[in-house]
Design an enzyme around this catalytic site. Structure first.
Site, PDB file in Angstrom:
ATOM      1  N   GLY A  31      -2.922   1.219  10.418  1.00  0.00           N
ATOM      2  CA  GLY A  31      -4.058   1.655  10.392  1.00  0.00           C
ATOM      3  C   GLY A  31      -5.059   0.800  10.040  1.00  0.00           C
ATOM      4  CB  ALA A  49     -11.165   1.223   4.170  1.00  0.00           C
ATOM      5  N   GLY A 102      -6.488   4.286   4.367  1.00  0.00           N
ATOM      6  CA  GLY A 102      -5.976   5.025   3.549  1.00  0.00           C
ATOM      7  C   GLY A 102      -4.347   4.615   3.405  1.00  0.00           C
ATOM      8  CE  LYS A 103      -3.584  -0.651   5.766  1.00  0.00           C
ATOM      9  NZ  LYS A 103      -4.983  -0.320   6.058  1.00  0.00           N
ATOM     10  CB  THR A 104      -3.716   1.201  -0.689  1.00  0.00           C
ATOM     11  OG1 THR A 104      -4.022  -0.211   0.125  1.00  0.00           O
ATOM     12  CG2 THR A 104      -3.406   0.797  -2.093  1.00  0.00           C
ATOM     13  CD  GLU A 109      -1.128  -1.814   2.705  1.00  0.00           C
ATOM     14  OE1 GLU A 109      -2.306  -1.984   2.672  1.00  0.00           O
ATOM     15  OE2 GLU A 109      -0.590  -2.385   1.420  1.00  0.00           O
TER      16      GLU A 109
END
Length: 256
Positions: free
Chosen positions: A67, A70, A72-74, A143
């Protein structure tokens, strides 16, 4: 880190991923087309259908969360960080910010024309390390991947005119050699389809110094490359089935 996400929304977002992982591990086995709806277009599998059913429990799966910056992966990976059967590998951003005292990530954002090749060469190396390190748990959750490094971020530098063709060709040759000769195959791609505007607002709320110079136009370009690659299938081969997670929180929807 991405902005806060309600726990209910986060559980909704990740339920299909956990369901897929359990289905793969306990019934069909990793890499089985029957276990991965929407598998059309997949190029390689980490494991073919098992020749020895006795070893079914020893098989492992690799899932990449893709993605925009920012998107929302983390937050997604943190949800699984305490799972006993899932190994979480976050993007090696600290390495990109400090290579023996140098910050190629920051340099690239300041002057992409000069430092794009430098950063992306190191990104390719560190992502290769992520793909090939020994896997100890049934599911590895990564990630991003070496694929998005090439198909999205290198491609964007070249298309935007900030990477000379000779640099682009050299990086492409390295990537093609890696894919042909080293097992970097994956079993599933989870694509967090967040709008560039939402990513931009989240970006302004988090505290990575290098990202303060990122304009909305950059996020928009990255978004369109992801869409071309993973949704339209018109950019590059897709290395695994795609689980698309669309829409900003708290109303997330899912599509294969």
């Amino acid at each position: 880190m991405a902005g806060p996400v309600a726990s209910g929304s986060r559980a909704l977002l990740l339920r299909p991923l956990r369901s897929w992982a359990f289905r793969v591990l306990r019934r069909d086995g990793p890499g089985s087309p029957a276990s991965c709806p929407g598998s059309q277009g997949a190029q390689r599998w980490a494991w073919p259908r098992d020749k020895d059913r006795e070893n079914e429990k020893e098989k492992k799966s690799v899932v990449c969360v893709e993605g925009n910056i920012a998107s929302g992966k983390t937050t997604c990976l943190e949800f699984f960080s305490n799972s006993t059967d899932i190994e979480v590998l976050t993007e090696p951003v600290p390495k990109w910010r400090n290579v023996r005292g140098h910050n190629p990530l920051g340099l690239m954002y300041q002057d992409a024309c000069r430092w794009g090749l430098t950063l992306q060469t190191y990104v390719q190396l560190t992502m290769l390390d992520q793909h090939t390190r020994p896997q100890t748990l049934p599911v590895r959750l990564m990630e991003r991947s070496i694929y998005s490094a090439r198909y999205v971020f290198v491609e964007n530098l070249y298309r935007s005119g900030k990477m000379p063709e000779v640099d682009y060709v050299v990086l492409s040759e390295w990537f093609d050699w890696i894919v042909r000769n080293i097992d970097v195959s994956i079993d599933l791609i989870v694509y967090l389809r967040t709008t560039p505007e939402t990513c931009y607002q989240r970006l302004k709320m988090r505290c990575r110094e290098e990202e303060k110079v990122i304009p909305l136009e950059y996020l928009d370009a990255i978004h369109h490359l992801y869409e071309e690659w993973l949704i339209k299938g018109s950019l590059f081969p897709v290395a695994a089935p795609v689980l698309g997670v669309a829409g900003p929180e708290p109303h997330c929807t899912f599509s294969w």
